[in-house]
Design an enzyme around this catalytic site. Structure first.
Site, PDB file in Angstrom:
ATOM      1  N   VAL A  63      -0.996  -8.798   4.600  1.00 57.40           N
ATOM      2  CA  VAL A  63      -2.389  -9.241   4.754  1.00 57.40           C
ATOM      3  C   VAL A  63      -2.711 -10.484   3.923  1.00 57.40           C
ATOM      4  O   VAL A  63      -3.697 -11.167   4.183  1.00 57.40           O
ATOM      5  CB  VAL A  63      -3.409  -8.114   4.429  1.00 57.40           C
ATOM      6  CG1 VAL A  63      -3.285  -6.959   5.403  1.00 57.40           C
ATOM      7  CG2 VAL A  63      -3.293  -7.647   2.987  1.00 57.40           C
ATOM      8  N   TYR A 154      -7.160  -7.026 -11.265  1.00 59.08           N
ATOM      9  CA  TYR A 154      -7.564  -6.012 -10.284  1.00 59.08           C
ATOM     10  C   TYR A 154      -9.100  -5.877 -10.240  1.00 59.08           C
ATOM     11  O   TYR A 154      -9.704  -5.844  -9.170  1.00 59.08           O
ATOM     12  CB  TYR A 154      -6.903  -4.688 -10.669  1.00 59.08           C
ATOM     13  CG  TYR A 154      -7.114  -3.547  -9.716  1.00 59.08           C
ATOM     14  CD1 TYR A 154      -6.416  -3.483  -8.505  1.00 59.08           C
ATOM     15  CD2 TYR A 154      -7.987  -2.501 -10.027  1.00 59.08           C
ATOM     16  CE1 TYR A 154      -6.596  -2.416  -7.631  1.00 59.08           C
ATOM     17  CE2 TYR A 154      -8.170  -1.433  -9.166  1.00 59.08           C
ATOM     18  CZ  TYR A 154      -7.468  -1.390  -7.963  1.00 59.08           C
ATOM     19  OH  TYR A 154      -7.649  -0.326  -7.103  1.00 59.08           O
ATOM     20  N   ALA A 156     -11.299  -8.093 -11.089  1.00 58.50           N
ATOM     21  CA  ALA A 156     -11.883  -9.304 -10.490  1.00 58.50           C
ATOM     22  C   ALA A 156     -11.755  -9.255  -8.974  1.00 58.50           C
ATOM     23  O   ALA A 156     -12.699  -9.577  -8.243  1.00 58.50           O
ATOM     24  CB  ALA A 156     -11.191 -10.550 -11.038  1.00 58.50           C
ATOM     25  N   LYS A 158     -11.530  -6.587  -7.076  1.00 59.48           N
ATOM     26  CA  LYS A 158     -12.359  -5.516  -6.517  1.00 59.48           C
ATOM     27  C   LYS A 158     -13.852  -5.845  -6.619  1.00 59.48           C
ATOM     28  O   LYS A 158     -14.636  -5.467  -5.747  1.00 59.48           O
ATOM     29  CB  LYS A 158     -12.040  -4.187  -7.200  1.00 59.48           C
ATOM     30  CG  LYS A 158     -10.621  -3.671  -6.893  1.00 59.48           C
ATOM     31  CD  LYS A 158     -10.442  -3.366  -5.422  1.00 59.48           C
ATOM     32  CE  LYS A 158      -9.112  -2.751  -5.069  1.00 59.48           C
ATOM     33  NZ  LYS A 158      -8.971  -2.501  -3.628  1.00 59.48           N
TER      34      LYS A 158
HETATM   35  P1  NAD Z   1      -0.841   2.870  -2.323  1.00 58.75           P
HETATM   36  O1  NAD Z   1      -0.055   1.943  -3.161  1.00 58.75           O
HETATM   37  O2  NAD Z   1      -0.391   4.266  -2.136  1.00 58.75           O
HETATM   38  O3  NAD Z   1      -1.094   2.232  -0.896  1.00 58.75           O
HETATM   39  C1  NAD Z   1      -1.391   0.889  -0.734  1.00 58.75           C
HETATM   40  C2  NAD Z   1      -1.052   0.492   0.674  1.00 58.75           C
HETATM   41  O4  NAD Z   1      -1.278  -0.914   0.826  1.00 58.75           O
HETATM   42  C3  NAD Z   1       0.422   0.741   1.003  1.00 58.75           C
HETATM   43  O5  NAD Z   1       0.506   1.274   2.302  1.00 58.75           O
HETATM   44  C4  NAD Z   1       1.015  -0.656   0.955  1.00 58.75           C
HETATM   45  O6  NAD Z   1       2.111  -0.819   1.831  1.00 58.75           O
HETATM   46  C5  NAD Z   1      -0.143  -1.491   1.424  1.00 58.75           C
HETATM   47  N1  NAD Z   1      -0.010  -2.888   1.023  1.00 58.75           N
HETATM   48  C6  NAD Z   1       0.182  -3.393  -0.208  1.00 58.75           C
HETATM   49  N2  NAD Z   1       0.293  -4.732  -0.158  1.00 58.75           N
HETATM   50  C7  NAD Z   1       0.146  -5.078   1.160  1.00 58.75           C
HETATM   51  C8  NAD Z   1       0.156  -6.302   1.855  1.00 58.75           C
HETATM   52  N3  NAD Z   1       0.333  -7.474   1.216  1.00 58.75           N
HETATM   53  N4  NAD Z   1      -0.013  -6.300   3.195  1.00 58.75           N
HETATM   54  C9  NAD Z   1      -0.191  -5.128   3.854  1.00 58.75           C
HETATM   55  N5  NAD Z   1      -0.213  -3.936   3.239  1.00 58.75           N
HETATM   56  C10 NAD Z   1      -0.043  -3.915   1.909  1.00 58.75           C
HETATM   57  O7  NAD Z   1      -2.320   2.832  -2.942  1.00 58.75           O
HETATM   58  P2  NAD Z   1      -3.594   3.756  -2.706  1.00 58.75           P
HETATM   59  O8  NAD Z   1      -3.836   4.450  -3.963  1.00 58.75           O
HETATM   60  O9  NAD Z   1      -3.513   4.514  -1.444  1.00 58.75           O
HETATM   61  O10 NAD Z   1      -4.705   2.612  -2.586  1.00 58.75           O
HETATM   62  C11 NAD Z   1      -5.326   2.222  -1.385  1.00 58.75           C
HETATM   63  C12 NAD Z   1      -6.542   1.367  -1.711  1.00 58.75           C
HETATM   64  O11 NAD Z   1      -7.453   2.112  -2.509  1.00 58.75           O
HETATM   65  C13 NAD Z   1      -6.201   0.106  -2.517  1.00 58.75           C
HETATM   66  O12 NAD Z   1      -7.043  -0.962  -2.091  1.00 58.75           O
HETATM   67  C14 NAD Z   1      -6.552   0.512  -3.932  1.00 58.75           C
HETATM   68  O13 NAD Z   1      -6.863  -0.608  -4.724  1.00 58.75           O
HETATM   69  C15 NAD Z   1      -7.753   1.396  -3.691  1.00 58.75           C
HETATM   70  N6  NAD Z   1      -8.032   2.325  -4.775  1.00 58.75           N
HETATM   71  C16 NAD Z   1      -7.141   3.299  -5.139  1.00 58.75           C
HETATM   72  C17 NAD Z   1      -7.485   4.181  -6.165  1.00 58.75           C
HETATM   73  C18 NAD Z   1      -6.580   5.298  -6.598  1.00 58.75           C
HETATM   74  O14 NAD Z   1      -6.922   5.996  -7.546  1.00 58.75           O
HETATM   75  N7  NAD Z   1      -5.455   5.536  -5.967  1.00 58.75           N
HETATM   76  C19 NAD Z   1      -8.709   4.035  -6.813  1.00 58.75           C
HETATM   77  C20 NAD Z   1      -9.566   3.033  -6.435  1.00 58.75           C
HETATM   78  C21 NAD Z   1      -9.225   2.189  -5.398  1.00 58.75           C
END
Ligand code: NAD
Length: 246
Positions: A63, A154, A156, A158
């Site tokens: 992306v 991160y 910044a 978000k």
């Molecule tokens: P994860 O690492 O398990 O999943 C992230 C996904 O994004 C993976 O499928 C990965 O392949 C994909 N990805 C990463 N870089 C990419 C790229 N350049 N192009 C396409 N796909 C890409 O993480 P998660 O915990 O499931 O997080 C998902 C979202 O939720 C993220 O935006 C993360 O910042 C946000 N988030 C997570 C938490 C948490 O506690 N896990 C908390 C707040 C926000």
């Protein structure tokens, strides 16, 4: 219900993105599963979605690349003609104290988390404007609202997503499109599994409900905003954090 709708979820091969893809599929939507690297995991998600009786399309795309984001959306258009729901979920962390953070670690996080949302949304909005309907849901984080040491890059990215969400909501609200953000707190995924047990215990102390969340909790909030239930909600940040940011 989302019967007959098409949803595109970025980073949907695992974690929160996978839970979102499965929830939208369970509610009747066909789902475009974007993934960055792991085709096997994406294929597993697709199989689980098809078992629910809807269609799934897997598309590999980074992306953070404007060109690949265009190819992703073109592929989705080709397959389904319409796109009703966009969930910008893909995200990464490259944690470190600012004094030691490399330029590359700062840039990469902004490129994927923030520019990635621009890249995909830029391709999807003209389609939704034409349809005069659509739902865009951007996954931000409690860290974008509160900050967190070791995560200036991160936080910044978000916080940037929140500004992006509010501005775009104002731009395209008159076209029948809602734009919202969901801000998860600490959710049990690979991202948080990497944290030491002691850190997790300390985190729980700061959560009103005293426990981490589940990917399903985030998926339910996304569904709410994507469905008819959320039709009069736009420009909002919905926290799913057990009571951290309020
Ligand atoms: P994860 O690492 O398990 O999943 C992230 C996904 O994004 C993976 O499928 C990965 O392949 C994909 N990805 C990463 N870089 C990419 C790229 N350049 N192009 C396409 N796909 C890409 O993480 P998660 O915990 O499931 O997080 C998902 C979202 O939720 C993220 O935006 C993360 O910042 C946000 N988030 C997570 C938490 C948490 O506690 N896990 C908390 C707040 C926000």
């Amino acid at each position: 219900m989302l019967k007959g709708k098409t949803a595109l979820v970025t980073g949907a091969s695992r974690g929160i993105g996978k839970a979102i893809a499965l929830k939208l599929a369970a509610e009747g939507a066909n789902v475009v599963i974007n993934y960055g690297q792991n085709r096997e995991e994406a294929a597993k998600t697709a199989a689980e979605i098809e078992a629910l009786g809807v269609r799934a399309l897997i598309v590999q795309a980074d992306v953070s690349s404007f060109v690949q984001a265009k190819e992703l959306v073109d592929r989705a258009k080709q397959e389904f003609n319409t796109l009703d729901i966009l969930v910008n979920n893909a995200g990464i962390t490259r944690d470190g104290l600012l004094m030691r953070m490399s330029e590359q670690d700062f840039d990469q996080v902004i490129e994927v988390n923030l520019k990635g949302i621009f890249n995909v949304t830029r391709q999807v909005v003209p389609l939704m404007v034409k349809q005069r309907s659509g739902r865009i849901i951007n996954i931000t984080s409690v860290v974008g609202l509160l900050g967190n040491p070791g995560q200036t890059n991160y936080a910044a990215s978000k916080a940037g997503i929140i500004g992006f969400t509010k501005a775009l909501a104002k731009e395209i609200g008159s076209r029948g499109i809602t734009v919202n953000a969901v801000a998860p707190g600490f959710i049990e995924t690979a991202m948080t599994a990497a944290l030491p047990e002691k850190t997790v215990e300390a985190i729980k102390e700061n959560i009103t409900l005293k426990k981490l969340g589940k990917p399903q909790n985030v998926a339910d909030a996304v569904y709410f905003l994507a469905s008819d239930l959320g039709e009069y909600i736009t420009g909002q940040v919905l926290s799913v954090d057990g009571g951290m940011a309020y």
